[in-house]
Design an enzyme around this catalytic site. Structure first.
Site, PDB file in Angstrom:
ATOM      1  CE  LYS A  22      -1.665   1.539   4.102  1.00 12.57           C
ATOM      2  NZ  LYS A  22      -1.362   2.956   4.392  1.00 12.57           N
ATOM      3  CG  ASN A  23       2.661   2.603   3.545  1.00 13.65           C
ATOM      4  OD1 ASN A  23       1.466   2.914   3.417  1.00 13.65           O
ATOM      5  ND2 ASN A  23       3.243   2.443   4.718  1.00 13.65           N
ATOM      6  CB  CYS A 123      -3.950  10.686  12.042  1.00 12.42           C
ATOM      7  SG  CYS A 123      -2.310  10.053  12.225  1.00 12.42           S
ATOM      8  NE  ARG A 128       1.405  10.094  10.343  1.00 16.95           N
ATOM      9  CZ  ARG A 128       0.955   9.020   9.700  1.00 16.95           C
ATOM     10  NH1 ARG A 128      -0.169   8.469  10.075  1.00 16.95           N
ATOM     11  NH2 ARG A 128       1.628   8.493   8.709  1.00 16.95           N
ATOM     12  CG  ASP A 314       3.712   1.291   9.311  1.00 17.44           C
ATOM     13  OD1 ASP A 314       3.425   2.115  10.193  1.00 17.44           O
ATOM     14  OD2 ASP A 314       3.721   1.587   8.096  1.00 17.44           O
ATOM     15  NE  ARG A 406      -6.575   4.101   6.141  1.00 21.70           N
ATOM     16  CZ  ARG A 406      -5.575   4.559   6.882  1.00 21.70           C
ATOM     17  NH1 ARG A 406      -5.683   4.635   8.175  1.00 21.70           N
ATOM     18  NH2 ARG A 406      -4.471   4.965   6.319  1.00 21.70           N
TER      19      ARG A 406
HETATM   20  C1  UD1 Z   1       4.871   6.723   6.156  1.00 19.04           C
HETATM   21  C2  UD1 Z   1       3.965   5.519   6.050  1.00 19.04           C
HETATM   22  C3  UD1 Z   1       3.500   5.063   7.428  1.00 19.04           C
HETATM   23  C4  UD1 Z   1       4.719   4.816   8.321  1.00 19.04           C
HETATM   24  C5  UD1 Z   1       5.641   6.026   8.333  1.00 19.04           C
HETATM   25  C6  UD1 Z   1       6.937   5.780   9.078  1.00 19.04           C
HETATM   26  C7  UD1 Z   1       2.898   5.875   3.911  1.00 19.04           C
HETATM   27  C8  UD1 Z   1       1.656   6.177   3.155  1.00 19.04           C
HETATM   28  N1  UD1 Z   1       2.810   5.891   5.242  1.00 19.04           N
HETATM   29  O1  UD1 Z   1       4.100   7.786   6.736  1.00 19.04           O
HETATM   30  O2  UD1 Z   1       2.740   3.861   7.286  1.00 19.04           O
HETATM   31  O3  UD1 Z   1       4.284   4.555   9.647  1.00 19.04           O
HETATM   32  O4  UD1 Z   1       5.986   6.389   6.979  1.00 19.04           O
HETATM   33  O5  UD1 Z   1       7.620   4.692   8.550  1.00 19.04           O
HETATM   34  O6  UD1 Z   1       3.933   5.585   3.321  1.00 19.04           O
HETATM   35  N2  UD1 Z   1       7.370  14.406  10.351  1.00 19.04           N
HETATM   36  C9  UD1 Z   1       7.558  15.738  10.646  1.00 19.04           C
HETATM   37  N3  UD1 Z   1       7.393  16.651   9.634  1.00 19.04           N
HETATM   38  C10 UD1 Z   1       7.065  16.282   8.362  1.00 19.04           C
HETATM   39  C11 UD1 Z   1       6.897  14.915   8.067  1.00 19.04           C
HETATM   40  C12 UD1 Z   1       7.052  13.997   9.083  1.00 19.04           C
HETATM   41  O7  UD1 Z   1       7.852  16.103  11.769  1.00 19.04           O
HETATM   42  O8  UD1 Z   1       6.936  17.156   7.499  1.00 19.04           O
HETATM   43  C13 UD1 Z   1       7.522  13.406  11.420  1.00 19.04           C
HETATM   44  C14 UD1 Z   1       6.260  12.584  11.673  1.00 19.04           C
HETATM   45  O9  UD1 Z   1       5.365  13.252  12.539  1.00 19.04           O
HETATM   46  C15 UD1 Z   1       6.822  11.320  12.272  1.00 19.04           C
HETATM   47  C16 UD1 Z   1       8.149  11.149  11.524  1.00 19.04           C
HETATM   48  O10 UD1 Z   1       8.477  12.446  11.001  1.00 19.04           O
HETATM   49  O11 UD1 Z   1       7.084  11.496  13.637  1.00 19.04           O
HETATM   50  C17 UD1 Z   1       8.112  10.160  10.391  1.00 19.04           C
HETATM   51  O12 UD1 Z   1       7.032  10.439   9.553  1.00 19.04           O
HETATM   52  P1  UD1 Z   1       7.020  10.104   7.988  1.00 19.04           P
HETATM   53  O13 UD1 Z   1       8.174   9.201   7.686  1.00 19.04           O
HETATM   54  O14 UD1 Z   1       6.894  11.349   7.214  1.00 19.04           O
HETATM   55  O15 UD1 Z   1       5.674   9.258   7.864  1.00 19.04           O
HETATM   56  P2  UD1 Z   1       4.640   9.281   6.665  1.00 19.04           P
HETATM   57  O16 UD1 Z   1       5.340   9.501   5.376  1.00 19.04           O
HETATM   58  O17 UD1 Z   1       3.490  10.170   7.019  1.00 19.04           O
END
Ligand code: UD1
Length: 430
Positions: A22-23, A123, A128, A314, A406
């Site tokens: 999915k990701n 969420c 996030r 995850d 999902r």
């Molecule tokens: C993706 C995955 C999710 C997984 C996560 C971490 C998808 C669709 N989802 O989520 O299943 O749990 O990676 O492996 O691929 N952060 C910030 N600022 C930002 C972006 C992120 O502070 O602009 C923080 C987040 O709050 C979190 C950390 O960085 O604490 C990692 O998040 P991120 O790797 O961005 O997760 P997603 O891409 O949302």
């Protein structure tokens, strides 16, 4: 709302085919916005999140065609054609359903020079934020303001410019957004401390097949030389490593043996490193891996979540479920999301002994779990309760099944085919 009812205590035996990740599929679908030609994705999982993104892409003007929806994932194809992008706004109603919708930001900005994308909001697993997505695009010359809950972004005259961006924190989504934006920028972009998750590499490989110039794939330093245009391509979605790890733990927890097919052991190396000392055996087989419990009992181990190649956040909830019936104690530390232990109190309702302290949870193994009605507020937490239910004595009802839909395709069917006593109770039958 649908529920899943499980009568636990049955060892799982048989084989389970894993779908495309999915990701990986979600960012790959948004990459279709970068070209006016057709991007064909194979090994596509059929999940609620994929439908949500299809709806978003449709309203941007992308033509979508699904082929072979009835068969196994490997035979399934999605064709996406963004001949003209007719609308550069991603509305709140669609974005709030799924955070990954924010991945249209980079491609829209790169292709059309402007984008207006709703902020996804918080969420269940934490705040996030998307600040890194925004800062990275600003480094490439974009002008971005937040207005009425939307990220309103404009590229400079002549388009985005290549830049060096050092991520202060590893982010999968921000790496993907910047990677896509950089493919059509003028000049060279260097992403430092980039995420190395297999799904990021899968996206980079697809972009290369579309004509992008990217080096450093699979490392934390991606160098992208912008090109004038990308073309169509055909790409197979990487197997879902989280689904793989989840079923591996199901085999171990129920004391059965599962052949997990259409997947790769190298995708779950960190989980294997943690699970082998916990008493789980992995044997490579043709097109997958055989998983069983090694010597009759599971043993508590310490695990800390980290960006890839570390133990994935995850799989943290599933690992906690596994440790609930292990001999001895284990400490689980969550370093990625601040609020990702909501499964702990639900597991406790099934007889688990878990003490949460800040970002760590101490799990003391018990002889057996007992079935109970439970519910969870996110995808991975929900599946950890299914795993606990499979191992528990008696009946477990998992509520709010839409979370599972999902991210896990035909979960109850796949488990039932391996001997689990599991069924979906449709809302109307209730
Ligand atoms: C993706 C995955 C999710 C997984 C996560 C971490 C998808 C669709 N989802 O989520 O299943 O749990 O990676 O492996 O691929 N952060 C910030 N600022 C930002 C972006 C992120 O502070 O602009 C923080 C987040 O709050 C979190 C950390 O960085 O604490 C990692 O998040 P991120 O790797 O961005 O997760 P997603 O891409 O949302």
């Amino acid at each position: 709302m649908d529920k899943i009812r499980i009568r636990g205590g049955k060892p799982l035996h048989g084989s389970i085919t894993v779908g495309g990740a999915k990701n990986a599929a979600l960012p790959l679908m948004t990459a279709a916005l970068l070209t006016d030609e057709t991007l064909t994705l194979t090994n596509l999982p059929i999940l609620a999140d994929i439908n949500t993104l299809c709806n978003l892409l449709l309203q941007h003007g992308v033509g979508i065609r699904l082929a072979g929806a009835g068969g196994e994932c490997a035979g399934r194809e999605l064709e996406l054609t963004a001949r003209d992008v007719t609308n550069t706004t991603a509305p709140y109603d669609l974005v709030r359903k799924m955070r990954a919708s924010v991945l249209v930001l980079g491609p829209l900005l790169a292709r059309c020079g402007e984008a207006k994308v709703s902020l996804p909001g918080g969420c269940a697993i934490g705040a996030r934020p998307v600040d890194l997505h925004i800062k990275g695009l600003e480094a490439m010359g974009a002008e971005i303001r937040i207005e009425g809950g939307y990220i309103v972004a404009k590229a400079p005259k002549g388009g985005l410019r290549g830049a060096e961006y050092v991520f202060p924190k590893v982010s999968v989504g921000a790496t993907e957004n910047l990677l896509m934006a950089a493919t059509l920028a003028r000049g060279t972009t260097v992403l430092v401390n980039a995420a190395r998750e297999p799904e990021v590499t899968d996206l980079a490989e697809c972009l290369v097949a579309m004509g992008a110039k990217i080096t450093g794939l699979g490392t934390d330093r991606l160098t992208i030389e912008g090109v004038d245009r990308l073309h169509g391509a055909r790409h197979m979605v990487v197997p879902d490593r989280i689904e793989t790890g989840t079923y591996a733990m199901a085999a171990a927890m129920t004391g059965g043996t599962l052949d997990i097919l259409n997947t790769r052991l190298d995708l779950i190396k960190a989980a294997v490193t943690a699970l082998v000392p916990a008493g789980v055996e992995f044997t490579p087989i043709d097109n997958g891996v055989r998983v069983s419990r090694a010597n009759g009992e599971l043993v508590g181990v310490d695990v800390m979540t980290e960006p890839f190649p570390g133990f994935p956040t995850d799989l943290q909830a599933q690992m906690m479920a596994l440790m609930c019936t292990a001999r001895g104690a284990g400490m689980i530390t969550e370093t990625i999301f601040e609020n990702r232990f909501m499964h702990a109190p639900e597991l406790t309702r099934m007889g688990a002994r878990i003490t949460v302290h800040g970002s760590s949870a101490l799990v003391r193994g018990v002889e057996r779990l007992t079935g109970a009605p439970v519910m969870a507020t996110d995808l991975r937490a929900s599946v950890s309760l299914v795993l606990a239910g499979l191992a528990a004595e008696g009946e477990t009802t998992v509520n709010r099944v839409y979370h599972l839909d999902r991210g896990y395709e035909r979960l109850e069917e796949k488990l039932a085919a391996c001997g689990a006593d599991i069924e979906r109770i449709r809302a109307e039958d209730d």
